[in-house]
Design an enzyme around this catalytic site. Sequence first.
Site, PDB file in Angstrom:
ATOM      1  N   ARG A  37       0.947  -1.305   0.131  1.00 24.68           N
ATOM      2  CA  ARG A  37       0.096  -0.104   0.062  1.00 24.68           C
ATOM      3  C   ARG A  37       0.943   1.254   0.014  1.00 24.68           C
ATOM      4  O   ARG A  37       0.509   2.423  -0.727  1.00 24.68           O
ATOM      5  CB  ARG A  37      -1.033  -0.192   1.133  1.00 24.68           C
ATOM      6  CG  ARG A  37      -2.176  -1.084   1.152  1.00 24.68           C
ATOM      7  CD  ARG A  37      -3.128  -0.987   2.076  1.00 24.68           C
ATOM      8  NE  ARG A  37      -3.554   0.200   2.585  1.00 24.68           N
ATOM      9  CZ  ARG A  37      -4.147   0.341   3.785  1.00 24.68           C
ATOM     10  NH1 ARG A  37      -4.428  -0.469   4.659  1.00 24.68           N
ATOM     11  NH2 ARG A  37      -4.738   1.682   3.898  1.00 24.68           N
ATOM     12  N   VAL A  73      -5.018   7.341   5.174  1.00 23.12           N
ATOM     13  CA  VAL A  73      -3.656   7.301   5.859  1.00 23.12           C
ATOM     14  C   VAL A  73      -2.524   7.259   4.725  1.00 23.12           C
ATOM     15  O   VAL A  73      -1.356   7.410   4.848  1.00 23.12           O
ATOM     16  CB  VAL A  73      -3.452   5.988   6.278  1.00 23.12           C
ATOM     17  CG1 VAL A  73      -4.227   5.913   7.545  1.00 23.12           C
ATOM     18  CG2 VAL A  73      -3.522   4.944   5.471  1.00 23.12           C
ATOM     19  N   HIS A  99      -7.023   8.449  11.517  1.00 18.72           N
ATOM     20  CA  HIS A  99      -6.322   6.889  11.596  1.00 18.72           C
ATOM     21  C   HIS A  99      -4.923   6.882  11.265  1.00 18.72           C
ATOM     22  O   HIS A  99      -4.529   5.762  10.812  1.00 18.72           O
ATOM     23  CB  HIS A  99      -7.228   6.204  10.347  1.00 18.72           C
ATOM     24  CG  HIS A  99      -8.846   6.133  11.090  1.00 18.72           C
ATOM     25  ND1 HIS A  99      -9.769   5.819  10.202  1.00 18.72           N
ATOM     26  CD2 HIS A  99      -9.265   6.194  12.037  1.00 18.72           C
ATOM     27  CE1 HIS A  99     -10.934   5.681  10.693  1.00 18.72           C
ATOM     28  NE2 HIS A  99     -10.682   6.031  11.908  1.00 18.72           N
ATOM     29  N   CYS A 137       8.003   1.753  16.604  1.00 15.89           N
ATOM     30  CA  CYS A 137       8.220   0.591  17.632  1.00 15.89           C
ATOM     31  C   CYS A 137       7.181   0.304  18.212  1.00 15.89           C
ATOM     32  O   CYS A 137       6.536   1.175  19.109  1.00 15.89           O
ATOM     33  CB  CYS A 137       9.420   0.826  18.133  1.00 15.89           C
ATOM     34  SG  CYS A 137       9.869  -0.417  19.384  1.00 15.89           S
ATOM     35  N   THR A 180     -16.764   9.060   1.724  1.00 21.67           N
ATOM     36  CA  THR A 180     -16.568   7.881   2.712  1.00 21.67           C
ATOM     37  C   THR A 180     -18.009   7.267   2.913  1.00 21.67           C
ATOM     38  O   THR A 180     -19.062   7.816   2.785  1.00 21.67           O
ATOM     39  CB  THR A 180     -16.412   8.259   4.110  1.00 21.67           C
ATOM     40  OG1 THR A 180     -16.382   7.684   5.174  1.00 21.67           O
ATOM     41  CG2 THR A 180     -17.361   9.602   4.454  1.00 21.67           C
ATOM     42  N   PRO A 207     -21.006   8.864  -4.946  1.00 19.05           N
ATOM     43  CA  PRO A 207     -21.903   8.241  -5.934  1.00 19.05           C
ATOM     44  C   PRO A 207     -22.742   7.412  -5.529  1.00 19.05           C
ATOM     45  O   PRO A 207     -23.743   7.101  -5.864  1.00 19.05           O
ATOM     46  CB  PRO A 207     -20.930   7.625  -6.829  1.00 19.05           C
ATOM     47  CG  PRO A 207     -19.435   8.099  -6.752  1.00 19.05           C
ATOM     48  CD  PRO A 207     -19.395   8.647  -5.143  1.00 19.05           C
TER      49      PRO A 207
HETATM   50  C1  BV8 Z   1     -11.790   1.749  18.392  1.00 19.20           C
HETATM   51  C2  BV8 Z   1      -6.105   2.639   9.043  1.00 19.20           C
HETATM   52  C3  BV8 Z   1     -11.863   1.829  20.764  1.00 19.20           C
HETATM   53  C4  BV8 Z   1      -5.813   1.290   8.975  1.00 19.20           C
HETATM   54  C5  BV8 Z   1      -8.758   2.358   9.767  1.00 19.20           C
HETATM   55  C6  BV8 Z   1     -19.395   1.507  17.045  1.00 19.20           C
HETATM   56  C7  BV8 Z   1     -20.381   0.898  16.262  1.00 19.20           C
HETATM   57  C8  BV8 Z   1     -19.661  -0.414  15.388  1.00 19.20           C
HETATM   58  C9  BV8 Z   1     -18.646  -0.644  15.398  1.00 19.20           C
HETATM   59  C10 BV8 Z   1     -17.725   0.110  16.185  1.00 19.20           C
HETATM   60  C11 BV8 Z   1     -18.103   1.030  16.865  1.00 19.20           C
HETATM   61  N1  BV8 Z   1     -17.012   1.594  17.684  1.00 19.20           N
HETATM   62  C12 BV8 Z   1     -15.923   0.785  17.261  1.00 19.20           C
HETATM   63  C13 BV8 Z   1     -16.371  -0.054  16.546  1.00 19.20           C
HETATM   64  C14 BV8 Z   1     -15.379  -1.008  16.181  1.00 19.20           C
HETATM   65  C15 BV8 Z   1     -14.323  -0.556  14.815  1.00 19.20           C
HETATM   66  C16 BV8 Z   1     -15.731  -0.120  13.697  1.00 19.20           C
HETATM   67  O1  BV8 Z   1     -15.718   0.831  13.488  1.00 19.20           O
HETATM   68  N2  BV8 Z   1     -15.802  -1.297  13.103  1.00 19.20           N
HETATM   69  C17 BV8 Z   1     -16.903  -1.238  11.757  1.00 19.20           C
HETATM   70  C18 BV8 Z   1     -16.129  -2.040  10.474  1.00 19.20           C
HETATM   71  C19 BV8 Z   1     -18.150  -1.620  12.031  1.00 19.20           C
HETATM   72  N3  BV8 Z   1     -13.925   0.721  15.163  1.00 19.20           N
HETATM   73  C20 BV8 Z   1     -12.447   0.514  15.638  1.00 19.20           C
HETATM   74  O2  BV8 Z   1     -12.040  -0.590  15.882  1.00 19.20           O
HETATM   75  C21 BV8 Z   1     -11.866   1.849  15.961  1.00 19.20           C
HETATM   76  N4  BV8 Z   1     -11.276   1.762  17.354  1.00 19.20           N
HETATM   77  O3  BV8 Z   1     -13.302   1.984  18.113  1.00 19.20           O
HETATM   78  O4  BV8 Z   1     -11.159   1.591  19.441  1.00 19.20           O
HETATM   79  C22 BV8 Z   1     -12.224   0.569  21.204  1.00 19.20           C
HETATM   80  C23 BV8 Z   1     -10.824  -0.322  21.365  1.00 19.20           C
HETATM   81  C24 BV8 Z   1     -11.135  -1.747  21.768  1.00 19.20           C
HETATM   82  C25 BV8 Z   1     -12.443  -2.203  21.763  1.00 19.20           C
HETATM   83  C26 BV8 Z   1     -13.461  -1.605  21.215  1.00 19.20           C
HETATM   84  C27 BV8 Z   1     -13.444  -0.297  20.856  1.00 19.20           C
HETATM   85  C28 BV8 Z   1     -10.755   1.986  14.862  1.00 19.20           C
HETATM   86  C29 BV8 Z   1     -11.025   2.331  13.417  1.00 19.20           C
HETATM   87  C30 BV8 Z   1     -10.006   2.793  12.656  1.00 19.20           C
HETATM   88  C31 BV8 Z   1      -9.517   1.506  11.887  1.00 19.20           C
HETATM   89  N5  BV8 Z   1      -8.527   1.902  10.897  1.00 19.20           N
HETATM   90  N6  BV8 Z   1      -7.676   2.682   8.687  1.00 19.20           N
HETATM   91  C32 BV8 Z   1      -5.475   1.075   7.556  1.00 19.20           C
HETATM   92  O5  BV8 Z   1      -5.858   1.987   6.699  1.00 19.20           O
HETATM   93  O6  BV8 Z   1      -5.113  -0.213   7.200  1.00 19.20           O
HETATM   94  S1  BV8 Z   1     -10.479   2.320   9.149  1.00 19.20           S
HETATM   95  C33 BV8 Z   1     -10.216   2.268   7.609  1.00 19.20           C
HETATM   96  O7  BV8 Z   1     -11.565   1.973   6.855  1.00 19.20           O
HETATM   97  C34 BV8 Z   1     -10.192   3.729   6.758  1.00 19.20           C
HETATM   98  O8  BV8 Z   1      -9.354   4.725   7.614  1.00 19.20           O
HETATM   99  C35 BV8 Z   1     -11.843   4.090   6.951  1.00 19.20           C
HETATM  100  O9  BV8 Z   1     -12.189   4.699   8.156  1.00 19.20           O
HETATM  101  C36 BV8 Z   1     -12.472   2.838   6.881  1.00 19.20           C
HETATM  102  C37 BV8 Z   1     -12.849   2.874   5.331  1.00 19.20           C
HETATM  103  O10 BV8 Z   1     -14.083   3.811   5.173  1.00 19.20           O
HETATM  104  P1  BV8 Z   1     -13.920   4.777   3.767  1.00 19.20           P
HETATM  105  O11 BV8 Z   1     -12.575   5.552   4.118  1.00 19.20           O
HETATM  106  O12 BV8 Z   1     -15.389   5.619   3.973  1.00 19.20           O
HETATM  107  O13 BV8 Z   1     -13.685   3.839   2.855  1.00 19.20           O
HETATM  108  P2  BV8 Z   1     -14.872   2.687   1.969  1.00 19.20           P
HETATM  109  O14 BV8 Z   1     -14.152   2.007   1.137  1.00 19.20           O
HETATM  110  O15 BV8 Z   1     -15.761   2.086   3.249  1.00 19.20           O
HETATM  111  O16 BV8 Z   1     -15.895   3.683   1.233  1.00 19.20           O
HETATM  112  C38 BV8 Z   1     -15.366   4.408   0.080  1.00 19.20           C
HETATM  113  C39 BV8 Z   1     -16.695   5.090  -0.234  1.00 19.20           C
HETATM  114  O17 BV8 Z   1     -16.321   6.090  -1.286  1.00 19.20           O
HETATM  115  C40 BV8 Z   1     -17.882   4.254  -0.651  1.00 19.20           C
HETATM  116  O18 BV8 Z   1     -18.938   4.942   0.014  1.00 19.20           O
HETATM  117  C41 BV8 Z   1     -17.846   4.821  -2.066  1.00 19.20           C
HETATM  118  O19 BV8 Z   1     -19.277   4.934  -2.646  1.00 19.20           O
HETATM  119  C42 BV8 Z   1     -17.364   6.154  -2.200  1.00 19.20           C
HETATM  120  N7  BV8 Z   1     -16.598   6.453  -3.505  1.00 19.20           N
HETATM  121  C43 BV8 Z   1     -16.138   5.800  -4.532  1.00 19.20           C
HETATM  122  N8  BV8 Z   1     -15.320   6.245  -5.306  1.00 19.20           N
HETATM  123  C44 BV8 Z   1     -15.681   7.500  -5.263  1.00 19.20           C
HETATM  124  C45 BV8 Z   1     -16.324   7.604  -4.050  1.00 19.20           C
HETATM  125  N9  BV8 Z   1     -16.606   8.875  -3.534  1.00 19.20           N
HETATM  126  C46 BV8 Z   1     -16.236   9.860  -4.041  1.00 19.20           C
HETATM  127  N10 BV8 Z   1     -15.553   9.975  -5.452  1.00 19.20           N
HETATM  128  C47 BV8 Z   1     -15.347   8.612  -5.899  1.00 19.20           C
HETATM  129  N11 BV8 Z   1     -14.486   8.695  -7.163  1.00 19.20           N
HETATM  130 ZN    ZN Z   2      11.714   0.194  20.223  1.00 19.99          ZN
END
Ligand code: BV8
Ligand code: ZN
Length: 249
Positions: A71, A104, A120, A128, A191, A217
Amino acid sequence: MDVVLPEEVRERVREARRVVAFSGAGVSKESGLDTFRGAGGLWEQMRPEEMATPQAFRADPAKVWQWYAWRWKTGSGAQPNPAHRALVRLEAVFPSFTLVTQNVDGLHARAGSRNLLELHGTILRAHCNRCGRSRDMGEAIAESPEEPPVCSCGGRFRPSVVWFGETLPEEVLFRASQEASSCEVFLSVGTSSTVYPAAGLIELAHQAGACLIEVNPEPTPFSGRMDLRLAAPAGEAVPALVDAMERCR
Ligand code: BV8
Ligand code: ZN
């Protein structure tokens, strides 16, 4: 593409002093970077918990490291697109403008966005997992492309991104929540609004009575609450939207 703002949105934009933009992977799609969900998305190739969790890194550090190295390489070959650049222009339009991103990839910063909150983390740095020492991700990959390099303290370097199950950087989340709950206009771009606590910022802005605008979209769980929805690619819609916002001021 030409954007004509409805009267009440034009009024809110004309009066606004505090504006927040919130972005996701869709804003970088036209820069050639995969999104996570949807066709061809990263999560189509593997499940998030397989790669983007501390457990996955503990179970198979080499596999996770190589995925982030891939990535990082694709990201470093990508360029900011017109949507990234148009969001930079908004900094000059409003007295207070904050860009909050889930991405990111570092493309907002490369486009010139200054008041930027990376919720994020960033794939451009590694740290580390024992002493926290931080270094450039590119250097770490060059030193050890197959495995996460070992630190002098015996710990392992990992990408400085927030994994699922990990808490977000407190200061960054606090500032983003402050801005979302005190803004007059909140713009959500590219998003799926499904990952928390990030997507909770839209809720905060809604509760604060902000004028909500969405560029995507596809519909999202918050589309029904938007004052304006532009169902178009960000690279076309955001520059046209910024033109319309400038015309209002
Ligand atoms: C946490 C970095 C405390 C890494 C990322 C409440 C409810 C439910 C679940 C939870 C909740 N609270 C916490 C959770 C759990 C979890 C979570 O949310 N799970 C989800 C899946 C349900 N959250 C966590 O774990 C968070 N931490 O809560 O800590 C805690 C601790 C212990 C125990 C409990 C709680 C941490 C979340 C962060 C994770 N890291 N990224 C990496 O990148 O590898 S998340 C990563 O995925 C991204 O950063 C981003 O946030 C997410 C992806 O979402 P989008 O960016 O929106 O991308 P996606 O592909 O989904 O959508 C793209 C959109 O673009 C689409 O809608 C599409 O139609 C549109 N699109 C496409 N083309 C275009 C376009 N738009 C415009 N123009 C175009 N051309
Ligand atoms: Zn170290």
